[in-house]
Design a protein around this motif. Structure first.
Motif, PDB file in Angstrom:
ATOM      1  N   GLU A  77       0.823  -1.214   0.000  1.00 57.21           N
ATOM      2  CA  GLU A  77       0.000   0.000   0.000  1.00 57.21           C
ATOM      3  C   GLU A  77       0.855   1.262   0.000  1.00 57.21           C
ATOM      4  OE1 GLU A  77      -3.112  -0.175  -0.603  1.00 57.21           O
ATOM      5  OE2 GLU A  77      -3.148  -2.363  -0.420  1.00 57.21           O
ATOM      6  N   SER A  78       1.879   1.307   0.840  1.00 60.37           N
ATOM      7  CA  SER A  78       2.722   2.505   0.883  1.00 60.37           C
ATOM      8  C   SER A  78       3.561   2.639  -0.386  1.00 60.37           C
ATOM      9  CB  SER A  78       3.627   2.472   2.118  1.00 60.37           C
ATOM     10  OG  SER A  78       4.498   1.354   2.097  1.00 60.37           O
ATOM     11  N   THR A  79       3.931   1.514  -0.984  1.00 62.99           N
ATOM     12  CA  THR A  79       4.691   1.559  -2.233  1.00 62.99           C
ATOM     13  C   THR A  79       3.846   2.157  -3.348  1.00 62.99           C
ATOM     14  OG1 THR A  79       6.081  -0.334  -1.637  1.00 62.99           O
ATOM     15  CG2 THR A  79       5.834   0.160  -3.986  1.00 62.99           C
ATOM     16  N   LEU A  80       2.638   1.642  -3.527  1.00 64.52           N
ATOM     17  CA  LEU A  80       1.763   2.147  -4.580  1.00 64.52           C
ATOM     18  C   LEU A  80       1.436   3.625  -4.367  1.00 64.52           C
ATOM     19  CD1 LEU A  80      -0.657  -0.906  -4.945  1.00 64.52           C
ATOM     20  CD2 LEU A  80       1.126  -0.194  -6.553  1.00 64.52           C
ATOM     21  N   LYS A  81       1.226   4.019  -3.132  1.00 66.44           N
ATOM     22  CA  LYS A  81       0.936   5.417  -2.832  1.00 66.44           C
ATOM     23  C   LYS A  81       2.131   6.298  -3.166  1.00 66.44           C
ATOM     24  CE  LYS A  81      -0.607   8.514   0.862  1.00 66.44           C
ATOM     25  NZ  LYS A  81      -1.005   8.593   2.302  1.00 66.44           N
ATOM     26  N   ALA A  82       3.332   5.826  -2.846  1.00 66.55           N
ATOM     27  CA  ALA A  82       4.533   6.626  -3.069  1.00 66.55           C
ATOM     28  C   ALA A  82       4.786   6.897  -4.540  1.00 66.55           C
ATOM     29  CB  ALA A  82       5.743   5.935  -2.446  1.00 66.55           C
ATOM     30  N   ILE A  83       4.423   5.940  -5.402  1.00 65.95           N
ATOM     31  CA  ILE A  83       4.686   6.108  -6.837  1.00 65.95           C
ATOM     32  C   ILE A  83       3.416   6.446  -7.620  1.00 65.95           C
ATOM     33  CG2 ILE A  83       6.753   4.682  -6.804  1.00 65.95           C
ATOM     34  CD1 ILE A  83       5.124   2.330  -7.812  1.00 65.95           C
ATOM     35  N   ASN A  84       2.310   6.632  -6.895  1.00 68.42           N
ATOM     36  CA  ASN A  84       1.044   7.051  -7.493  1.00 68.42           C
ATOM     37  C   ASN A  84       0.495   6.024  -8.490  1.00 68.42           C
ATOM     38  OD1 ASN A  84      -1.072   8.930  -7.501  1.00 68.42           O
ATOM     39  ND2 ASN A  84      -0.302   9.921  -9.362  1.00 68.42           N
ATOM     40  N   TRP A  85       0.711   4.744  -8.198  1.00 67.38           N
ATOM     41  CA  TRP A  85       0.059   3.665  -8.934  1.00 67.38           C
ATOM     42  C   TRP A  85      -1.116   3.169  -8.097  1.00 67.38           C
ATOM     43  CZ3 TRP A  85       4.402  -0.175 -10.939  1.00 67.38           C
ATOM     44  CH2 TRP A  85       5.313   0.536 -11.739  1.00 67.38           C
ATOM     45  N   SER A  86      -1.947   2.328  -8.697  1.00 70.50           N
ATOM     46  CA  SER A  86      -3.062   1.741  -7.945  1.00 70.50           C
ATOM     47  C   SER A  86      -3.353   0.334  -8.449  1.00 70.50           C
ATOM     48  CB  SER A  86      -4.322   2.616  -8.055  1.00 70.50           C
ATOM     49  OG  SER A  86      -4.727   2.752  -9.402  1.00 70.50           O
ATOM     50  N   LYS A  87      -3.866  -0.497  -7.567  1.00 72.79           N
ATOM     51  CA  LYS A  87      -4.201  -1.866  -7.943  1.00 72.79           C
ATOM     52  C   LYS A  87      -5.324  -1.885  -8.970  1.00 72.79           C
ATOM     53  CE  LYS A  87      -3.135  -3.859  -3.395  1.00 72.79           C
ATOM     54  NZ  LYS A  87      -3.714  -4.550  -2.209  1.00 72.79           N
ATOM     55  N   SER A  88      -5.254  -2.846  -9.866  1.00 69.08           N
ATOM     56  CA  SER A  88      -6.345  -3.119 -10.801  1.00 69.08           C
ATOM     57  C   SER A  88      -6.821  -4.540 -10.520  1.00 69.08           C
ATOM     58  CB  SER A  88      -5.861  -2.996 -12.247  1.00 69.08           C
ATOM     59  OG  SER A  88      -6.891  -3.366 -13.148  1.00 69.08           O
TER      60      SER A  88
END
Length: 335
Positions: A57-68
């Protein structure tokens, strides 16, 4: 197909990279393009440097990606380790792993620039896997489900330039990346003969560059060597592009990997202009009055003998090394 192995081109590319890539961390997303951009214009850049993230969660937030997750539940565990996106999707770690997808640039953002030629590039390291078919990839024309264009290099030392349509339909745009003879990727890059079940690409960092023509499809380079051109099923390219515009990241099941230096730029056959990543340093205006009134100091002391600096800028050292190597190649050719 004759593979392009031009030493001078590779050396020049490396030289440009050593001079242009910023030494500091960089994340960059251009304003959504609303038309054709000059060739080389940087659209997206992420080198994962300077980021601390120990969970998905913190990784995706840091790079502004999101789960699909409309098609599959996202099972991969992500973190950022030593300036790389580290993805653990081994069954041994997560239980039953799924192919895991993440949105990078959404449909609306990509709607205009994918109508024009563009290039994307990244570095991949396949660290471990639970079978030799495993891979990671960047997806084009992703619809959030199971339709997209994709290029990948597999743990076994070959790859694919293909599209996915529906749950189980995979169609190749060409077969060259999957050749298992002396033109196999593992043979050309590392002099490893292809062998079924072999982990030929394990712990090897390689660079994938894909030049995309919105009308004709993809040319695929691995470590600056051309391994794939569109030569079959080309009529399906436009159909696949119609599913969507988005760009996504995918890790297959049963894979431990690193992903790094991801960039997208306008045009093909050109280097990206990375100058937008260099911070602008404003100079402090000099006090003209003080400078004008200050008398020049007379210095009769002898100038000290020049000495070598104790430290050197890494980019300069890298560029010098590349220049020396390039010179050696040229001299060798002349003799």
């Amino acid at each position: 197909m004759k593979l392009r192995r031009i030493a001078e081109t590779v050396l020049c590319t490396a030289l440009l990279a050593s001079l242009a890539v910023p030494a500091s961390a960089a994340s960059y997303v251009a304003k959504a393009p609303d038309g054709a951009l000059p060739a080389g214009t940087l659209i997206y850049y992420e080198d994962f440097e300077g980021i601390t993230a120990n969970d998905t969660e913190s990784t995706l937030k840091a790079i502004n990606w999101s789960k699909s997750e409309n098609f599959r539940e996202f099972t991969a565990e992500m973190s950022i380790v030593d300036g790389c996106l580290h993805t653990d999707n081994l069954d041994a770690t997560v239980g039953g792993s799924n192919d895991s997808y993440a949105w990078v640039l959404d449909n609306d953002y990509c709607a205009e620039f994918v109508k024009h030629p563009y290039t994307y590039q990244y570095d991949a390291t396949l660290l471990d896997a639970e079978n030799d078919y495993r891979y990671l990839s960047v997806l084009l024309n992703y619809d959030g489900m199971n339709n997209y264009n994709t290029v990948d290099v597999r743990m076994r030392g070959i790859g694919y330039n293909q599209y996915r349509e529906g749950d189980g339909t995979w169609v190749h745009y060409d077969e060259m990346m999957s050749y298992t003879d002396d033109t196999a990727i593992c043979k050309v890059l590392y002099d490893i003969d292809y062998e079924e079940g072999q982990y030929a690409m394990q712990n090897k960092t390689f660079t994938i560059k894909v030049e995309v023509d919105p009308e004709k499809g993809c040319n695929v380079y691995v470590n600056n060597i051309l391994f794939s051109q569109m030569n079959q099923n080309t009529e399906h390219w436009a159909d696949q592009c119609a599913y969507g515009n988005a760009i996504a990241f995918k890790t297959s099941t049963k894979l431990l990997s690193n992903f790094d230096n991801f960039m997208i730029w306008a045009g093909t056959g050109v280097q990206p202009d990375l100058s937008v990543l260099t911070p602008v340093v404003e100079e402090t205006p000099a006090d003209d009055a003080v400078i004008a009134d200050a008398p020049a100091a007379e210095d009769n002391t002898a100038a000290p003998a020049p000495t070598s600096p104790k430290t050197a800028d890494a980019g300069v050292v890298g560029a010098a090394a590349v220049l020396a190597l390039a010179a050696a190649v040229v001299l060798k050719k002349k003799h």
